[in-house]
Write a protein that holds these residues in place. Structure first.
Motif, PDB file in Angstrom:
ATOM      1  N   LEU A 426       4.207  -4.368  -2.068  1.00 21.91           N
ATOM      2  CA  LEU A 426       3.505  -3.464  -2.980  1.00 21.91           C
ATOM      3  C   LEU A 426       2.078  -3.174  -2.530  1.00 21.91           C
ATOM      4  N   PHE A 427       1.599  -3.894  -1.512  1.00 24.91           N
ATOM      5  CA  PHE A 427       0.197  -3.792  -1.118  1.00 24.91           C
ATOM      6  C   PHE A 427       0.071  -3.346   0.339  1.00 24.91           C
ATOM      7  N   THR A 428      -1.014  -2.633   0.620  1.00 25.59           N
ATOM      8  CA  THR A 428      -1.331  -2.311   2.014  1.00 25.59           C
ATOM      9  C   THR A 428      -1.908  -3.555   2.673  1.00 25.59           C
ATOM     10  N   PRO A 429      -1.865  -3.649   4.005  1.00 23.99           N
ATOM     11  CA  PRO A 429      -2.476  -4.812   4.672  1.00 23.99           C
ATOM     12  C   PRO A 429      -3.943  -4.999   4.295  1.00 23.99           C
ATOM     13  N   ARG A 430      -4.682  -3.904   4.169  1.00 27.12           N
ATOM     14  CA  ARG A 430      -6.106  -4.023   3.830  1.00 27.12           C
ATOM     15  C   ARG A 430      -6.278  -4.551   2.405  1.00 27.12           C
ATOM     16  N   GLN A 431      -5.439  -4.108   1.489  1.00 31.48           N
ATOM     17  CA  GLN A 431      -5.501  -4.636   0.124  1.00 31.48           C
ATOM     18  C   GLN A 431      -5.197  -6.128   0.097  1.00 31.48           C
ATOM     19  N   LEU A 432      -4.229  -6.557   0.897  1.00 34.94           N
ATOM     20  CA  LEU A 432      -3.892  -7.974   0.954  1.00 34.94           C
ATOM     21  C   LEU A 432      -5.046  -8.796   1.502  1.00 34.94           C
ATOM     22  N   VAL A 433      -5.721  -8.281   2.516  1.00 36.59           N
ATOM     23  CA  VAL A 433      -6.880  -8.992   3.065  1.00 36.59           C
ATOM     24  C   VAL A 433      -7.944  -9.169   1.988  1.00 36.59           C
ATOM     25  N   ALA A 434      -8.226  -8.105   1.237  1.00 34.09           N
ATOM     26  CA  ALA A 434      -9.248  -8.187   0.189  1.00 34.09           C
ATOM     27  C   ALA A 434      -8.845  -9.164  -0.909  1.00 34.09           C
ATOM     28  N   LEU A 435      -7.610  -9.071  -1.382  1.00 41.16           N
ATOM     29  CA  LEU A 435      -7.156  -9.948  -2.461  1.00 41.16           C
ATOM     30  C   LEU A 435      -7.107 -11.401  -2.006  1.00 41.16           C
ATOM     31  N   ASN A 436      -6.630 -11.647  -0.776  1.00 44.58           N
ATOM     32  CA  ASN A 436      -6.614 -13.013  -0.247  1.00 44.58           C
ATOM     33  C   ASN A 436      -8.020 -13.584  -0.159  1.00 44.58           C
ATOM     34  N   THR A 437      -8.928 -12.774   0.364  1.00 45.53           N
ATOM     35  CA  THR A 437     -10.312 -13.234   0.536  1.00 45.53           C
ATOM     36  C   THR A 437     -10.915 -13.606  -0.803  1.00 45.53           C
ATOM     37  N   ILE A 438     -10.738 -12.765  -1.797  1.00 45.30           N
ATOM     38  CA  ILE A 438     -11.316 -13.028  -3.117  1.00 45.30           C
ATOM     39  C   ILE A 438     -10.640 -14.222  -3.780  1.00 45.30           C
ATOM     40  N   SER A 484     -10.217 -15.332 -12.243  1.00 39.68           N
ATOM     41  CA  SER A 484      -8.833 -15.005 -11.845  1.00 39.68           C
ATOM     42  C   SER A 484      -8.324 -13.792 -12.612  1.00 39.68           C
ATOM     43  N   PHE A 485      -8.812 -13.613 -13.852  1.00 43.49           N
ATOM     44  CA  PHE A 485      -8.456 -12.408 -14.599  1.00 43.49           C
ATOM     45  C   PHE A 485      -8.968 -11.171 -13.865  1.00 43.49           C
ATOM     46  N   ALA A 486     -10.173 -11.293 -13.322  1.00 46.65           N
ATOM     47  CA  ALA A 486     -10.723 -10.166 -12.558  1.00 46.65           C
ATOM     48  C   ALA A 486      -9.874  -9.898 -11.316  1.00 46.65           C
ATOM     49  N   LEU A 487      -9.378 -10.965 -10.671  1.00 42.41           N
ATOM     50  CA  LEU A 487      -8.509 -10.792  -9.506  1.00 42.41           C
ATOM     51  C   LEU A 487      -7.210 -10.085  -9.911  1.00 42.41           C
ATOM     52  N   ASP A 488      -6.627 -10.486 -11.043  1.00 43.64           N
ATOM     53  CA  ASP A 488      -5.406  -9.832 -11.523  1.00 43.64           C
ATOM     54  C   ASP A 488      -5.649  -8.358 -11.821  1.00 43.64           C
ATOM     55  N   LYS A 489      -6.789  -8.065 -12.435  1.00 52.89           N
ATOM     56  CA  LYS A 489      -7.094  -6.660 -12.750  1.00 52.89           C
ATOM     57  C   LYS A 489      -7.348  -5.867 -11.465  1.00 52.89           C
ATOM     58  N   LEU A 490      -7.932  -6.532 -10.486  1.00 56.16           N
ATOM     59  CA  LEU A 490      -8.142  -5.871  -9.196  1.00 56.16           C
ATOM     60  C   LEU A 490      -6.787  -5.559  -8.549  1.00 56.16           C
ATOM     61  N   ALA A 491      -5.862  -6.507  -8.601  1.00 57.35           N
ATOM     62  CA  ALA A 491      -4.527  -6.264  -8.042  1.00 57.35           C
ATOM     63  C   ALA A 491      -3.836  -5.108  -8.759  1.00 57.35           C
ATOM     64  N   ASP A 492      -4.053  -5.007 -10.063  1.00 57.67           N
ATOM     65  CA  ASP A 492      -3.478  -3.920 -10.851  1.00 57.67           C
ATOM     66  C   ASP A 492      -4.006  -2.557 -10.407  1.00 57.67           C
ATOM     67  N   LEU A 493      -5.204  -2.553  -9.801  1.00 59.69           N
ATOM     68  CA  LEU A 493      -5.819  -1.310  -9.330  1.00 59.69           C
ATOM     69  C   LEU A 493      -5.818  -1.189  -7.816  1.00 59.69           C
ATOM     70  N   ALA A 494      -5.264  -2.179  -7.130  1.00 58.57           N
ATOM     71  CA  ALA A 494      -5.290  -2.176  -5.667  1.00 58.57           C
ATOM     72  C   ALA A 494      -3.898  -2.456  -5.127  1.00 58.57           C
ATOM     73  N   ASN A 495      -2.993  -1.505  -5.328  1.00 56.84           N
ATOM     74  CA  ASN A 495      -1.630  -1.619  -4.830  1.00 56.84           C
ATOM     75  C   ASN A 495      -1.077  -0.224  -4.578  1.00 56.84           C
ATOM     76  N   LYS A 496       0.079  -0.164  -3.977  1.00 56.11           N
ATOM     77  CA  LYS A 496       0.641   1.127  -3.565  1.00 56.11           C
ATOM     78  C   LYS A 496       1.374   1.873  -4.688  1.00 56.11           C
ATOM     79  N   SER A 497       1.283   1.354  -5.909  1.00 57.66           N
ATOM     80  CA  SER A 497       1.832   2.084  -7.056  1.00 57.66           C
ATOM     81  C   SER A 497       0.722   2.644  -7.934  1.00 57.66           C
ATOM     82  N   CYS A 498      -0.465   2.793  -7.349  1.00 59.36           N
ATOM     83  CA  CYS A 498      -1.604   3.353  -8.072  1.00 59.36           C
ATOM     84  C   CYS A 498      -1.807   4.803  -7.651  1.00 59.36           C
ATOM     85  N   ALA A 499      -1.554   5.716  -8.554  1.00 60.10           N
ATOM     86  CA  ALA A 499      -1.744   7.135  -8.244  1.00 60.10           C
ATOM     87  C   ALA A 499      -3.217   7.510  -8.364  1.00 60.10           C
ATOM     88  N   TRP A 500      -3.585   8.603  -7.701  1.00 63.35           N
ATOM     89  CA  TRP A 500      -4.948   9.144  -7.830  1.00 63.35           C
ATOM     90  C   TRP A 500      -4.986  10.064  -9.042  1.00 63.35           C
TER      91      TRP A 500
END
Length: 976
Positions: A426-438, A484-500
């Motif tokens: 569900l995530f791009t490689p760059r999104q995974l790097v950001a989420l892992n880092t955080i 961790s709630f902020a991380l979950d909300k970030l994942a909700d906005l940082a995945n490949k099912s997020c439309a513009w």
């Protein structure tokens, strides 16, 4: 010998007599639009109850009705008029408290909350005094200690939170660890660290100590500080991946609007991508073509921007056009009509949904960068994508992926048919790097918080938050949970099912509805930036919500959140129970929660190992009825739900404090099932059956407006808008058995008076019950009669079905015996006429009438869609209609066909129609009289006239009907 063997004096509660429904529903509806400072802003969860509704229900559940002494001392006797007047006056006073209490602005009003708590304590003292001679009085009836509240299906936590606000020690349990985590944040953290200064270092410590910190403001301040600490280090580790090249002079030659930015590197807001597949055209089978639902980037007035594809042979690129209205082609992108249907950009060949699915399952869905959104001096700036930008994204190599299977039905998990089977996909490689880092940095931040908390004077013990700790370890867990709630909300906005979103010009979050949908062109936001969807904005929002929601000095008792199976838990013992169980097959909580769980587990499993011991959210015992989880499909799912819910309800019936009723919310989008008895609602009746089997007697049903009808799902479909609050008491041991005849006789004795009180707003109701709510409200006194018996026996000796009981109860809403579809239409017409109403209201009404909106729609008498329901006028009925082939012909439909035919063809043609439906003639005439009277009273002159015309022509129509030849097949059809 136990307390259960000794009956208690259980005063009748306010909720078992009357509620100011309109006020509660208005406050609940209004609250759904509030986001700033609302606890729901902390973390997403599905189908939350509004706090206003939960607060009102709990208050009315624990406060004695003024009539309780008479009801106990003189059961079955008619009270004198002066006593009724006194009760009504007392109820109005309690309603006044409720009407103030349910307003959102009152949630932090300490004086008002204390008024409510005072009433609760007063009722409790009355109850204790009445039971002072009970052999277990010391255990059950301590006048100085209020009973605790328990919600065994705690979910998003509205019910235990409001119980705690009203002065009851609150226990929240749920099988779902994400729900438990949310409840910990709301029930345990604010109470445990009330008025605690922040522990952050590198500031003037004296100023921090001397400042007056209210409620949980100190915790919120530390969330901001350590969130900023995480961001600073995340930029150090991964910041280079989220930058763009400077704007060059060459770019400016084709984009004069970019002249002010030559040589600058603008802050990136988002990268806009499209999924790609190989062209189905054999000549271009080597080309990855984009699947784009729209080329529009900005639809904001005066700042329009869209993409223009430039195709040359088998090559293509995209230019940005600004300052012009987008063309029809731009609005359509490469999409063809509805569904997953596109056209090949380079050849024009259609691309079917089945082809895309096959490509996805073969692992051949790729991606193409379409454009970049940056922050300019005066708003958003849209830039063409370069090969370097795409290469930068492709160079990211995450060290961990959440390769956990995405479980669930494709009804909700829309990505599965396209080969997206794990959360990592569900995530791009760059999104995974950001989420892992955080996620890694949150763990590091937790260790830092603990050191800083110990340095600030908190006990450096090893007692966790869950074990009741209030020292450095518990405080570090509190801060990391919120991070961790902020991380979950970030994942909700940082995945490949997020439309513009081209109007707001920002990424949409994934969970705009209760599903994980396939999105063709998606927005990859910049998590390390400063705009919408970034870590800094999300952390600030959580800190603000936590501070506003829990930043007052309102003292609350302890709260506890634990993981437990509702069917096995022991926490309900001698507690007030209010709960909101899963809704049959409405929301796949566990399947969707896995999305958040995989990230929360990565950042919190060391701090909270007991909560994150499993790889995914437990699903085996989740009480939902999804066929895909059972080898025997739908039948197995229903049996599982009925057995599990019965067991859970039985646990509550046996354990809950005997002095209080149990309140249970239930809501669902009504579905139909066909059997030899006809059409019925599966979810509602199955749930009622479970409640009754568990040994409960139902003493009230209250329709509550608990859903936001403007949300995404409500806009796009007939989504749920209301829920029903059931009020239940354990059925006495040795309850009698009665007959259908005796049951019907008792309904005739009780329901007319109850109905009269509801419609007149008498006896403490305050205001008449709205027509749309009346069908559900009358079920309360009706089911109270039905469920007080061990069984109601039919003539053949078989127990009466819940469905039959509901049908008999609803007949008392009118002096007729119309079919269920007609009863729905009649009640809906009385409320709305020919105007549209919300699907949620229609769903509640249809459910109460024993039918469904889908079923009535199938009968051909209404339109349903876009979240609205509207009855068809007679002129809108089809002209070429054959009654003999109409397999679902309610009296309502036949009447309005007669009105249409009478106007168009006269009495003889109407007689032909009536002749084919002769067995329904009396019901049609009776309905015409009812509608004429209704329209006349409402001042609907034109509508009254059409029914009057039919009635005045009735003799001639009947005469024509008798002369009209009718086949035996038609007679059989209408007799059926």
């Amino acid at each position: 010998m136990t307390a259960a063997n000794h009956p208690v004096i259980a005063p009748k509660k306010l909720i078992e007599v009357a509620l100011p429904l309109d006020t509660i529903n208005e406050a609940a509806s209004r609250e759904k639009a509030i986001r700033s400072g609302h606890p729901s802003a902390l973390h997403h969860y599905w189908a939350r109850r509004p706090l206003a509704a939960a607060r009102a229900v709990i208050f009315a559940q624990v406060v004695n009705d003024p009539s309780w002494r008479w009801e106990y001392e003189s059961p079955g006797q008619e009270p004198p008029s002066h006593l009724k007047a006194t009760w009504a006056k007392s109820r109005r006073r309690l309603f006044g408290i409720l009407q103030d209490l349910v307003r959102w602005e009152s949630s932090t009003d300490a004086a008002l909350v204390e008024r409510a708590r005072s009433e609760i304590r007063k009722s409790w003292r009355e109850t204790c005094e009445a039971n002072r001679d009970h052999p277990f009085a010391a255990e059950l009836f301590d006048p100085d200690v209020l009973p605790a509240l328990h919600d065994p299906f705690a979910g998003g936590g509205a019910i235990p939170l409001e119980g705690q606000r009203l002065g009851l020690e609150a226990f929240a349990s749920d099988l779902n660890p994400v729900a438990v985590l949310i409840n910990k944040a709301m029930l345990e953290i604010p109470q445990r660290f009330n008025r605690r200064p922040p522990v952050r270092p590198e500031v003037d410590t004296r100023a921090l100590i001397e400042r007056e910190w209210h409620g949980a403001q100190g915790v919120a301040e530390d969330v901001r500080y350590y969130g900023a600490w995480v961001l600073e280090r995340a930029r150090e580790r991964a910041g280079l991946m989220f930058q763009a090249a400077p704007i060059t002079a060459e770019t400016v030659r084709v984009r004069p609007d970019l002249v002010p930015y030559v040589g600058q590197t603008l802050p990136i807001i988002a990268w806009i991508w499209a999924n790609t597949v190989k062209s189905p055209n054999p000549a271009f089978a080597h080309v990855d073509v984009p699947l784009v639902s729209t080329y529009v980037l900005s639809a904001k007035s005066g700042k329009e921007a869209f993409l223009v594809p430039v195709v040359s042979g088998d090559q293509y690129r995209f230019e940005v056009c600004v300052g012009k209205q987008p063309t029809a082609d731009a609005r359509a992108g490469t999409k063809l009509g509805r569904g997953a249907n596109f056209r090949c950009l380079v050849s024009g060949t259609p691309i079917s949904g089945d082809y895309i699915k096959s490509e996805g399952k073969a692992g051949r869905i790729g991606s193409r960068l379409l454009a970049i959104v940056a922050e300019g001096k005066r708003g958003r700036v849209y830039l063409e994508a370069s090969a370097a930008d795409e290469a930068l994204a492709g160079s990211c190599d995450p060290d961990w992926r959440p390769d956990i299977e995405i479980a669930g039905s494709t009804q909700y998990i829309g990505v599965r048919p396209y080969g997206v089977l794990t959360f990592g996909q569900l995530f791009t490689p760059r999104q995974l790097v950001a989420l892992n880092t955080i996620a890694d940095l949150i763990s590091e931040a937790g260790a830092k918080v603990r050191r800083d908390a110990a340095a600030a004077g908190l006990a450096d013990d090893d007692i966790s938050l869950g074990a009741g700790g209030g020292g450095a370890r518990a405080y570090s867990e509190a801060v990391t949970i919120l991070l961790s709630f902020a991380l979950d909300k970030l994942a909700d906005l940082a995945n490949k099912s997020c439309a513009w979103e081209p109007i707001a010009q920002c990424p949409r979050h994934l969970f705009g509805r209760q599903a994980i949908p396939m999105v063709w062109d998606y927005a990859e936001g910049n998590p390390l930036g400063e705009s919408s969807g970034s870590w800094s904005v999300i952390v600030d929002g959580i800190a603000k919500a936590f501070s506003n929601a829990f930043g007052t000095d309102l003292t609350v008792p302890a709260g506890h959140a634990v993981q437990a199976d509702a069917a096995e838990q022991l926490l309900s013992l001698n507690k007030v129970v209010s709960t909101d169980p899963p809704y049959y097959a409405n929301v796949p909580y566990a399947d969707l929660s896995d999305f958040f769980y995989v990230w929360a587990r990565r950042s919190l499993r060391i701090a909270l190992p007991e909560l994150f011991s499993t790889i995914a959210v437990p699903k085996q015992n989740e009480l939902v009825a999804f066929p895909h989880r059972h080898a025997d499909g739908k039948d197995g799912a229903e049996r599982f739900f009925l057995a599990g819910m019965t067991k859970a309800m039985q646990r509550l019936a046996e354990s809950a404090h005997p002095a209080f009723p149990v309140t249970i919310y239930y809501a669902f989008k009504q579905a139909e099932t066909e059997d030899e008895a006809g059409t019925a609602s599966t979810g509602w009746e199955t749930f009622l059956d479970a409640v009754i089997r568990a040994g409960f007697s139902i003493t009230g049903t209250w329709p509550l407006r608990t859903e936001n009808e403007s949300r995404l799902r409500g806009q796009e479909s007939n989504a749920l808008a209301s829920s029903i609050a059931l009020v239940c008491r354990p059925r006495p041991a040795g309850a009698a058995v009665t007959s259908r005849r005796a049951f019907t006789r008792e309904l005739g004795k009780i329901l007319p008076g109850a109905l009269d009180a509801m419609t007149r707003g008498a006896e403490g109701w305050g205001a008449p019950v709205a027509p749309v709510d009346l069908s559900q409200a009358i079920i309360g006194p009706g089911m109270e009669i039905f469920t007080k018996y061990a069984s109601v026996l039919e003539a053949d000796g078989q127990p009466m079905a819940v469905r039959t009981a509901l049908s008999l109860i609803n007949r008392f809403l009118a002096d007729d015996d119309f079919d269920a579809d007609t009863q729905f239409c009649l009640a809906w017409f009385e409320q709305h006429g020919w105007n549209a109403g919300t699907f949620g209201s229609a769903n509640v009404l249809a459910q109460a009438k024993g039918t469904s909106v889908d079923g009535v729609h199938a009968a051909g008498v209404l339109r349903s869609g876009g979240g609205e329901v509207q009855l068809l006028r007679p002129a809108e009925y089809p002209e070429h209609w054959d009654p003999s082939s109409d397999s679902r012909l309610p009296v309502w439909e036949l009447l309005h066909h007669l009105v249409r035919v009478l106007r168009a063809g006269g009495e003889f043609e109407a007689g032909v129609v009536l002749g084919a439906a002769q067995p329904k003639a009396d019901s049609v005439r009776q309905l015409a009289y009812r509608l004429y009277t209704l329209c006349e009273r409402a001042g609907w002159a034109d509508d009254a006239r059409q029914y009057n015309d039919l009635i005045t022509s009735w003799a001639a129509i009947e005469s024509a009907a008798q002369r009209s030849p009718v086949s035996q097949a038609q007679v059989n059809l209408f007799d059926a």
